[in-house]
Design an enzyme around this catalytic site. Structure first.
Site, PDB file in Angstrom:
ATOM      1  N   HIS A  31       0.846  -1.184   0.000  1.00  0.00           N
ATOM      2  CA  HIS A  31       0.000   0.000   0.000  1.00  0.00           C
ATOM      3  C   HIS A  31       0.884   1.237   0.000  1.00  0.00           C
ATOM      4  CE1 HIS A  31      -4.054   1.609   0.382  1.00  0.00           C
ATOM      5  NE2 HIS A  31      -3.563   2.537   1.167  1.00  0.00           N
ATOM      6  N   GLN A 102      -4.721  -6.532  -5.787  1.00  0.00           N
ATOM      7  CA  GLN A 102      -4.858  -7.297  -4.547  1.00  0.00           C
ATOM      8  C   GLN A 102      -6.184  -6.933  -3.887  1.00  0.00           C
ATOM      9  OE1 GLN A 102      -2.989  -6.601  -0.541  1.00  0.00           O
ATOM     10  NE2 GLN A 102      -1.816  -8.435  -1.102  1.00  0.00           N
ATOM     11  N   TYR A 168      -5.904 -10.148   8.623  1.00  0.00           N
ATOM     12  CA  TYR A 168      -7.026  -9.557   7.913  1.00  0.00           C
ATOM     13  C   TYR A 168      -8.213 -10.534   7.919  1.00  0.00           C
ATOM     14  CZ  TYR A 168      -3.465  -6.219   6.395  1.00  0.00           C
ATOM     15  OH  TYR A 168      -2.471  -5.278   6.374  1.00  0.00           O
ATOM     16  N   GLN A 341      11.788   2.783   7.017  1.00  0.00           N
ATOM     17  CA  GLN A 341      11.543   4.114   7.547  1.00  0.00           C
ATOM     18  C   GLN A 341      10.604   4.965   6.693  1.00  0.00           C
ATOM     19  OE1 GLN A 341      16.097   4.410   8.962  1.00  0.00           O
ATOM     20  NE2 GLN A 341      15.007   6.324   9.137  1.00  0.00           N
ATOM     21  N   LYS A 568      13.116  11.856  28.568  1.00  0.00           N
ATOM     22  CA  LYS A 568      11.670  11.864  28.345  1.00  0.00           C
ATOM     23  C   LYS A 568      10.985  10.839  29.237  1.00  0.00           C
ATOM     24  CE  LYS A 568      12.165  13.151  23.469  1.00  0.00           C
ATOM     25  NZ  LYS A 568      11.952  12.695  22.061  1.00  0.00           N
ATOM     26  N   ASP A 661      18.755  11.496  10.866  1.00  0.00           N
ATOM     27  CA  ASP A 661      17.739  10.935   9.989  1.00  0.00           C
ATOM     28  C   ASP A 661      18.249  10.921   8.556  1.00  0.00           C
ATOM     29  OD1 ASP A 661      15.486  10.217   8.596  1.00  0.00           O
ATOM     30  OD2 ASP A 661      14.148  11.586   9.654  1.00  0.00           O
TER      31      ASP A 661
END
Length: 676
Positions: A31, A102, A168, A341, A568, A661
């Site tokens: 997807h 699909q 699914y 990613q 954090k 990144d």
């Protein structure tokens, strides 16, 4: 072109009787998010057409639901015209390439309060509690599958793939945990598999005999209460008898605690399961998962593990992977490193467009193109990390003259750290690709050259690109200069001794990488299927239920005591990728790494690291403190250039350090190089 000899099996055709696949490579379903985007179908047409031109034998689209309760899909006649944009573009680009839709009914995982399932059991990762289907509802679902396949046929697709795995709708009928019905659709396995088998029957009846029907079976679902091997075989034989042309094997439910597609997974780790099933069926079988280069695909076929090879993410990374293999240009393939990613992480959060870390053009084919420059320039690029390499290669591809300066003796920047982490060995491939592109595009690479601003000015470049990257941030802390303090670069490169009791300050991606490296012992599971199977509790030979029932993971680890800490207060590792972060956390937890959040660092002395954890004072009696406290942009050369009144553009980590990144750095650099 003559038939290639390097990959004779991969490039051999497959006769399905009524049609023929030109080779054994499939672009597997994925997807993209284009399905919902503005002008998405036109963009999908360009995306799939580019892969068709790249030499793949068959394409399977991202999943489309047969009805509204199963998610976004193809279930109204008005949708068919949009799909023709895709099928016509693919067939125009390569008439001998097949494209299949699909059919994906998400069941309890659908993002709608109207989702349905065999029983009203909420998935752990689902957003809504599903409505249990009654008899009339089941009949409606069956008819909707058939109607979807018929609409696909009318829209010009060559076939459909029915996905019956991953958690699914169809797969939830198969397991007792999600199917607690007592009627003909539940109870015994004969009854539980009745729904998916009937889906195949009705689809075949709707589309006739001359249309490709593929069924994706859960060959090893990685659940303690998953399918037994006998049930996998029984289901596969039943869908074969019901009319499928091809069986595709799938591994893992989305809820399963076993990684199957991340970079820590060995190449072709699961194909042996397909090979075992292939001996029992008469239709061709597709295998998948971590097959990212043509030699890997050829070896899988040579072992008899499959008839067809599915590669989804590898064709995001390089749409010409098959063409390059056919032409003997394997070293020019931009290899998928399975980082997830920009592809799966974006796809599953639903907020960002799917793309690819190593190929930012993926899914942006209509908006990001590297066209020949109308006014070639003489460009200097300072720094050969990911952003500098991306800019230099794209700019040179467009016809600019590029000189690439690098202060060290090798290209790669931070990738040279990543490739050393057990489980991230694939990062070597990206550097191999860039080294080849430097040669292909005639870039003047100058290693061991810490170029000065004055030297750049003397060379009179038209433009200067500064890609000097980052430098580690050292926090202001009493004792930060203590001998037991080690920076993460020295730790990863082995330039400083690491003791038996270690505190890691910072639990971002680098902190996790360091924890992985210093807690790991023995060979990397990413390079050895047997090691990987032991680490994650998989029994490929005995194939208990789900492949994992009763098997305890055995992770080889050091005898270190390790604390992985962050300021954090949210979950440690919460900022890691959605599809891989959980696996990194689980692996470190199993190795005994102690993860602490809400940490305030006080001081470092001979006794260890003094902290407050959620306000409570503690002394961590450690002999090594590894600092992974973020990065700062390295801009000294840029500032020197400005002082000499030389216009320069900053990219990558030098532009924005933040969380390190490479995805952002490569994308930023590529987009700038496309318009320079």
């Amino acid at each position: 072109m003559n038939k290639p000899t390097s990959y004779p099996l991969l490039f051999s055709p497959l006769d399905l009787g009524f049609t023929r696949l030109k080779n054994r490579a499939i672009m597997g379903s994925m997807h993209t998010g284009l399905e919902e985007a503005e002008d998405g179908f036109a963009r999908m047409a360009a995306y799939y057409a580019e892969r068709a031109r790249g030499g793949v034998g068959m394409i399977i689209t991202g999943g489309m639901s047969p009805n509204a309760e199963g998610g976004m899909g193809l279930h109204k006649d008005v949708n068919a015209s949009r799909h023709r944009l895709v099928t016509e573009a693919v067939h125009a680009a390569a008439p001998d390439v097949k494209i299949c839709l699909q059919i994906l009914h998400m069941g309890s995982l659908a993002h709608t309060p109207d989702c349905v399932a065999p029983s009203a059991i909420k998935s752990r990762i689902g957003a809504f509690s599903p409505r249990a289907l009654d008899e009339a509802g089941i009949d409606k679902q069956l008819n909707d599958f058939a109607n979807c396949a018929l609409l696909a046929q009318e829209a010009g697709y060559d076939g459909v793939e029915i996905i019956g795995s991953a958690g699914y709708l169809l797969s939830t009928f198969l397991l007792e945990r999600t199917n607690q019905r007592t009627d003909q659709w539940g109870g015994s396995f004969d009854n539980r598999m009745r729904f998916p088998v009937e889906v195949v029957r009705r689809v075949r009846a709707a589309v006739g005999p001359s249309f490709i029907v593929i069924y994706r079976v859960p060959a090893m679902d990685m659940l303690e209460d998953g399918l037994s091997w006998d049930e996998v075989v029984q289901l596969s034989k039943a869908v074969e008898a019901a009319g499928v042309n091809i069986v595709s094997t799938h591994f893992c439910w989305h809820e399963a605690p076993v990684p199957t597609i991340a970079t820590m997974v060995p190449r072709a780790a699961f194909t042996q399961v397909t090979g075992k099933l292939r001996q029992l069926l008469s239709v061709p079988l597709i295998t998948s998962n971590r097959i990212n280069m043509p030699d890997v695909a050829e070896a899988v076929l040579a072992r008899g593990d499959a008839d067809l090879i599915s590669m989804a993410r590898p064709m995001l990374a390089d749409p010409e992977i098959m063409l390059k293999a056919q032409q003997g240009r394997e070293d020019e393939i931009n290899t998928c490193i399975a980082c997830n990613q920009a592809c799966l992480d974006h796809g599953f959060d639903g907020l960002r467009q799917v793309s690819c870390l190593v190929n930012p053009r993926a899914c942006h084919e209509t908006t990001l193109n590297y066209l020949p420059s109308k006014a070639p320039k003489n460009l200097a690029v300072i720094g050969a990390g990911p952003s500098g390499l991306a800019f230099a290669t794209v700019a040179a591809q467009r016809g600019h003259k590029v000189t690439l300066f690098e202060a060290s003796n090798e290209i790669g920047g931070q990738f040279n750290l990543a490739k050393r982490i057990p489980g991230k060995e694939e990062f070597h491939e990206t550097l191999r690709y860039f080294r080849k592109m430097i040669d292909v595009h005639g870039i003047d690479l100058r290693l061991n050259t810490a170029v000065s601003a004055a030297a750049v000015k003397a060379m009179a470049f038209d433009e200067v690109i500064v890609a000097t990257g980052i430098e580690p941030r050292m926090p202001v802390l009493d004792g930060i200069d203590h001998p037991k303090v080690v920076g993460y670069i020295d730790a990863i490169l082995g330039r400083a001794p690491i003791g038996k009791r270690v505190a890691i300050m910072g639990a971002g991606g680098i902190g996790f990488d360091v924890a992985q490296m210093i807690s790991h012992a023995g060979p990397s599971g990413a390079l050895d299927v047997q090691v990987f199977a032991r680490e994650w509790g998989i029994d490929f030979s005995g194939h208990p239920r789900g492949g994992v029932a009763g098997i305890q993971p055995q992770l080889a680890s050091t005898d270190r005591t390790i604390y992985l800490m962050q300021r954090k207060t949210d979950k440690v590792g919460n900022g890691l990728g959605r599809t891989t972060g959980w696996a990194h956390r689980l692996a470190l937890t199993r190795r005994g790494v102690k993860m602490l959040n809400g940490v305030e660092y006080l001081k470092i002395d001979d006794a260890g690291l003094h902290v407050r954890v959620h306000g409570e004072a503690r002394l961590l009696e450690v002999d090594t403190v590894i600092v992974c406290a973020g990065q700062l942009s390295r801009r000294d050369v840029y500032e020197q250039l400005l002082a000499l009144d030389i216009h320069a553009t900053v990219i990558g980590g030098a532009f924005e350090a933040g969380e390190l990144d490479a995805k952002r750095a490569i994308d930023h650099a590529s987009r700038l190089a496309a318009v320079v």
